[in-house]
Design a protein around this motif. Structure first.
Motif, short mmCIF file in Angstrom:
data_model
loop_
_atom_site.label_atom_id
_atom_site.label_comp_id
_atom_site.label_asym_id
_atom_site.label_seq_id
_atom_site.Cartn_x
_atom_site.Cartn_y
_atom_site.Cartn_z
N ARG A 98 25.34 64.08 -4.65
CA ARG A 98 24.48 64.19 -3.49
C ARG A 98 25.35 64.48 -2.27
O ARG A 98 26.43 63.91 -2.13
CB ARG A 98 23.72 62.88 -3.25
CG ARG A 98 22.81 62.97 -2.01
CD ARG A 98 22.04 61.68 -1.76
NE ARG A 98 22.85 60.70 -1.07
CZ ARG A 98 22.36 59.60 -0.49
NH1 ARG A 98 21.05 59.34 -0.57
NH2 ARG A 98 23.14 58.73 0.12
N ILE A 99 24.86 65.35 -1.41
CA ILE A 99 25.54 65.62 -0.14
C ILE A 99 24.53 65.37 0.97
O ILE A 99 23.38 65.83 0.89
CB ILE A 99 26.05 67.08 -0.07
CG1 ILE A 99 26.92 67.41 -1.29
CG2 ILE A 99 26.81 67.33 1.23
CD1 ILE A 99 27.25 68.90 -1.43
N VAL A 100 24.95 64.62 1.97
CA VAL A 100 24.09 64.41 3.14
C VAL A 100 24.77 65.02 4.36
O VAL A 100 25.93 64.72 4.66
CB VAL A 100 23.82 62.91 3.39
CG1 VAL A 100 23.01 62.72 4.67
CG2 VAL A 100 23.10 62.28 2.20
N SER A 101 24.04 65.91 5.02
CA SER A 101 24.52 66.54 6.25
C SER A 101 23.68 66.03 7.41
O SER A 101 22.47 65.81 7.26
CB SER A 101 24.38 68.07 6.18
OG SER A 101 24.88 68.60 4.97
N ASN A 102 24.31 65.85 8.53
CA ASN A 102 23.59 65.48 9.75
C ASN A 102 23.93 66.47 10.85
O ASN A 102 24.63 66.14 11.81
CB ASN A 102 23.95 64.04 10.16
CG ASN A 102 23.16 62.99 9.39
OD1 ASN A 102 21.98 62.76 9.66
ND2 ASN A 102 23.80 62.37 8.41
N GLY A 103 23.45 67.68 10.68
CA GLY A 103 23.70 68.69 11.69
C GLY A 103 25.02 69.42 11.54
O GLY A 103 25.30 70.36 12.28
N GLN A 104 25.84 68.98 10.56
CA GLN A 104 27.14 69.65 10.39
C GLN A 104 26.97 71.08 9.89
O GLN A 104 25.97 71.42 9.25
CB GLN A 104 28.04 68.89 9.40
CG GLN A 104 28.59 67.57 9.92
CD GLN A 104 27.67 66.41 9.61
OE1 GLN A 104 26.67 66.56 8.92
NE2 GLN A 104 28.00 65.24 10.14
N ALA A 105 27.96 71.89 10.15
CA ALA A 105 28.05 73.24 9.64
C ALA A 105 29.51 73.48 9.27
O ALA A 105 30.40 72.73 9.68
CB ALA A 105 27.59 74.26 10.68
N SER A 106 29.75 74.52 8.48
CA SER A 106 31.14 74.88 8.19
C SER A 106 31.80 75.36 9.47
O SER A 106 31.15 76.01 10.30
CB SER A 106 31.18 75.99 7.14
OG SER A 106 30.52 75.59 5.96
#
Lengths: 109, 109
Positions: free
Chosen positions: A34-42
């Protein structure tokens, strides 16, 4: 033998400063996480170039995935999936700023 | 190379008389598929006994999964996942009668 189980939508960290990777199943040639992102981008100019195939499902939130050679960004909503063959370069252009984005990633090969 | 992609929640058949299996990615040692249930359950006394590991995610709807040796049925809601090791016998006790149940299944090994 105890069965391993859980819920991808439980204990979703909101507002974490970094993406959070949680392995759910690991065996030779296969990883499910599972991956959780909170507004991050590369980062600008950064591309993932993975030696393994990746199959990715967006479970909650939303995101834009940029794949080298594709004319437009893949805008992903819940249920959307994408198969990224090994070495097909890609980057996360954006993730939802208003809520956590939950991904399921299957790495194989 | 064209990227394969789709949405698990698109074109979900409602009220189909049988469960519907849609392969999304197949390669040696790995199969990812969508399964749609519309109230179906495993026949009484029937148990799946798979030679491969299965990792299953409930994406929409709800279901009860019975696993041999476990005291109670695993009641699954969206986001719930379960790792079924090879030959761990299991059966679908019930699926949602009011709406389609969408599963993602990863078979490996």
């Amino acid at each position: 033998m105890t069965l391993s189980h859980g819920n991808l939508l439980a204990d979703v960290p909101a507002g974490a400063p970094e993406e959070i990777f949680t392995p759910l199943l690991e065996r030779p040639g296969l990883k499910i996480e599972r991956i959780v992102s909170n507004g991050q981008a590369s980062p600008a100019g950064f591309w993932y170039d993975a030696p393994q195939d990746e199959w990715v499902l967006l479970v909650a939130g939303s995101a834009g995935l940029e794949v080298e050679g594709d004319a437009s960004i893949h805008v992903m909503h819940p249920g959307a999936w994408l198969h990224l063959p090994a070495h097909r370069r890609h980057r996360v252009a954006w993730t939802d700023a208003a809520q956590p984005t939950v991904w399921l990633a299957v790495h194989a090969g």
